[in-house]
Enzyme design. Structure first.
Site, PDB file in Angstrom:
ATOM      1  N   GLU A  12       0.801  -1.221   0.000  1.00 19.33           N
ATOM      2  CA  GLU A  12       0.000   0.000   0.000  1.00 19.33           C
ATOM      3  C   GLU A  12       0.835   1.274   0.000  1.00 19.33           C
ATOM      4  O   GLU A  12       0.296   2.353  -0.242  1.00 19.33           O
ATOM      5  CB  GLU A  12      -0.949  -0.013   1.203  1.00 19.33           C
ATOM      6  CG  GLU A  12      -1.974  -1.136   1.135  1.00 19.33           C
ATOM      7  CD  GLU A  12      -2.809  -1.281   2.392  1.00 19.33           C
ATOM      8  OE1 GLU A  12      -3.903  -1.880   2.306  1.00 19.33           O
ATOM      9  OE2 GLU A  12      -2.379  -0.808   3.463  1.00 19.33           O
ATOM     10  N   ASP A 198     -11.429  -6.735  -2.501  1.00 23.73           N
ATOM     11  CA  ASP A 198     -12.342  -7.877  -2.393  1.00 23.73           C
ATOM     12  C   ASP A 198     -13.729  -7.355  -2.052  1.00 23.73           C
ATOM     13  O   ASP A 198     -13.891  -6.192  -1.683  1.00 23.73           O
ATOM     14  CB  ASP A 198     -11.864  -8.858  -1.313  1.00 23.73           C
ATOM     15  CG  ASP A 198     -11.712  -8.175   0.048  1.00 23.73           C
ATOM     16  OD1 ASP A 198     -12.664  -8.264   0.839  1.00 23.73           O
ATOM     17  OD2 ASP A 198     -10.665  -7.560   0.303  1.00 23.73           O
TER      18      ASP A 198
END
EC number: 3.2.2.9
Length: 232
Positions: A12, A198
């Site tokens: 990230e 997701d």
């Protein structure tokens, strides 16, 4: 003006770290801080570690030691809205804990005693994020509620429970409310930018591993444009 950017995992933060010029690295309490220039702005990039305790501890160090004017949290999340797909981006207008329950004493579900029920993102940062999001092609960008808890949301029963508590919930993850709570205590403006790796409860562990890098890139791209806008 100094802008702080927080991501929990290497995936990230690596895209942003690689773009920082005049970069200097500092490690405090196992938290990795990178300072330098990004798109013309003075920035502090923090890899906080995963979960609410790591996020709160490292954010407190960040705010006390580096004194940023703004905080942007970037990274991945699980989607909760049926209209969202993997890769889409959520901008926070509010953030809440989804695993805090002190309702027996009259508090709202998700509310930490002594704290607001929800943490409001800075309106100016939200507007800047929304304006820059209009330039993004091929993915949806929505503004809404993000919820935080110390669990990965792959249990369908847990997903439905959280959804019942927060019907308007856009995404869930593991750091944002802790970051928001600390920023609120320090009176530092914040916004959360999360791309979906997701969809909560739908083979989310498989999707997360497959699409984490894509989600991280989408979130980082929007963060870069926000940094540029703040610098103007």
């Amino acid at each position: 003006m100094k802008i702080a950017i927080i991501g929990a995992m290497e995936e990230e933060v690596t895209i942003l770290r690689d773009k920082i010029e005049e970069r200097e690295e500092t490690v405090i309490a196992n938290c990795e801080f990178s300072t330098g220039r990004l798109n013309g702005a003075d920035v502090i990039l923090l890899k906080s570690g995963i979960g609410k305790v790591n996020a709160a501890m490292s954010t407190a160090i960040l705010l006390e030691r580096f004194r940023p004017d703004y905080v942007i949290n970037t990274g991945s999340a699980g989607g909760f809205l049926s209209t969202l797909n993997v890769g889409d981006v959520v901008i926070s207008n509010e953030v809440v804990h989804h695993d805090v329950d002190v309702t027996a004493f009259g508090y709202e579900y998700g509310q930490v005693p002594g704290m607001p029920a929800r943490y409001k993102a800075d309106e100016t940062l939200v507007k800047i994020a929304e304006q820059n999001a209009k330039q993004i092609k091929d993915i949806q960008v929505v503004t809404g509620l993000i919820a935080t808890g110390d669990s990965f949301m792959n249990d369908p029963a847990r997903v439905e429970f959280v959804r019942s508590k927060f019907p308007e919930l856009c995404a869930a993850e593991m750091e944002a409310a802790a970051i928001a709570q600390v920023c609120t205590q320090f009176a530092v403006p914040f916004v959360i930018i999360r791309a979906l790796s997701d969809i909560a409860g739908k083979e989310s562990n498989v999707s997360f591993e497959q699409f984490l890098d894509t989600a991280a890139k989408h979130s980082a791209d929007l963060v870069l444009s926000i940094v540029s806008s703040l610098q103007k």
